[in-house]
Scaffold this active site. Structure first.
Site, PDB file in Angstrom:
ATOM      1  N   CYS A  18     -39.800 -61.926   1.631  1.00  0.00           N
ATOM      2  CA  CYS A  18     -38.713 -61.003   1.645  1.00  0.00           C
ATOM      3  C   CYS A  18     -37.457 -61.204   0.955  1.00  0.00           C
ATOM      4  O   CYS A  18     -37.432 -62.219   0.400  1.00  0.00           O
ATOM      5  CB  CYS A  18     -38.376 -60.986   3.212  1.00  0.00           C
ATOM      6  SG  CYS A  18     -39.500 -60.841   4.754  1.00  0.00           S
ATOM      7  N   GLU A  54     -31.347 -54.704   8.709  1.00  0.00           N
ATOM      8  CA  GLU A  54     -31.716 -54.314   7.439  1.00  0.00           C
ATOM      9  C   GLU A  54     -32.571 -52.825   7.369  1.00  0.00           C
ATOM     10  O   GLU A  54     -33.270 -52.677   8.250  1.00  0.00           O
ATOM     11  CB  GLU A  54     -32.749 -55.323   6.728  1.00  0.00           C
ATOM     12  CG  GLU A  54     -32.016 -56.489   6.408  1.00  0.00           C
ATOM     13  CD  GLU A  54     -33.046 -57.664   5.785  1.00  0.00           C
ATOM     14  OE1 GLU A  54     -32.381 -58.406   5.283  1.00  0.00           O
ATOM     15  OE2 GLU A  54     -34.040 -57.615   5.864  1.00  0.00           O
TER      16      GLU A  54
END
Length: 194
Positions: free
Chosen positions: A65, A114
């Site tokens: 990520c 996010e």
């Protein structure tokens, strides 16, 4: 200093901020990515986040990520992070979930917030983890891993749990997951990919 792209609810860039200051009790929405890397046997490379990470330290998650830098193309950001964190090169990098979004709160109140497009890729490499980023790695059979995640019988990051629920809808074989249309990326990512 590494920067992240701040977003509005429509996925448009509204500014940048230092990554070191973005995660707190009221984390603003920002642009990220997740990548699931598989080997030739169809196994997923799982990673354990370094114990020094600000968000979800020591937690197992998908392969990689990260956050694209302002104006950095998503594929370049993913390739950069895979090299920095795991020493991996990949092929067939494919956008699979262009508009994945999540918000999660740690036990101490720190928030992750996010819009995080999800990609899949394949590698012939074995990982060489950067211990400042990754505490451990493991290859896992996708069908068994995804079944455990859906059953709630394995500890995994909150974003990975939500992503797996959507990824299994794409089909049982990750090599056959359909590519999503890049036009479906949030505007900030499309601009970065230009």
């Amino acid at each position: 200093m590494e920067q992240v792209v701040l977003l509005n609810d429509s996925g448009q860039a509204i500014g940048v901020t230092d990554k070191a200051t973005v995660h707190h009790l009221d984390t603003p929405l920002h642009l990220a990515f997740s990548c699931y890397v598989f080997n030739g046997r169809g196994q997923l490379l799982l990673t354990q986040r370094a114990h020094e990470k600000r968000t979800w330290p020591g937690v197992w998650t998908n392969t990689c990520c990260g956050h694209p830098a302002p104006q950095e193309a998503m594929p370049e950001a993913i390739t950069r992070r895979l090299g920095e964190e795991l020493g991996l090169t990949v092929r067939d990098l494919t956008l699979v979930l262009p508009r994945f979004r999540y918000r999660a709160v740690m036990g101490n109140g720190v928030v992750e917030n996010e819009i995080c497009p999800v990609f899949a890729a394949f590698t012939d490499d074995e990982p060489a983890p950067n211990r400042e980023e990754v505490a451990g790695t493991a290859w896992a059979d996708w069908s068994g891993f995804s079944a455990e995640v859906l059953a709630g019988t394995t500890d995994i990051s909150p974003w990975c749990r939500q992503q797996v629920a959507e990824l299994v809808e794409l089909g049982a074989n990750p090599a056959e997951w359909p590519a999503a249309d890049p036009a479906d990326l949030p505007d900030a990512a499309v601009i970065a990919a230009g």
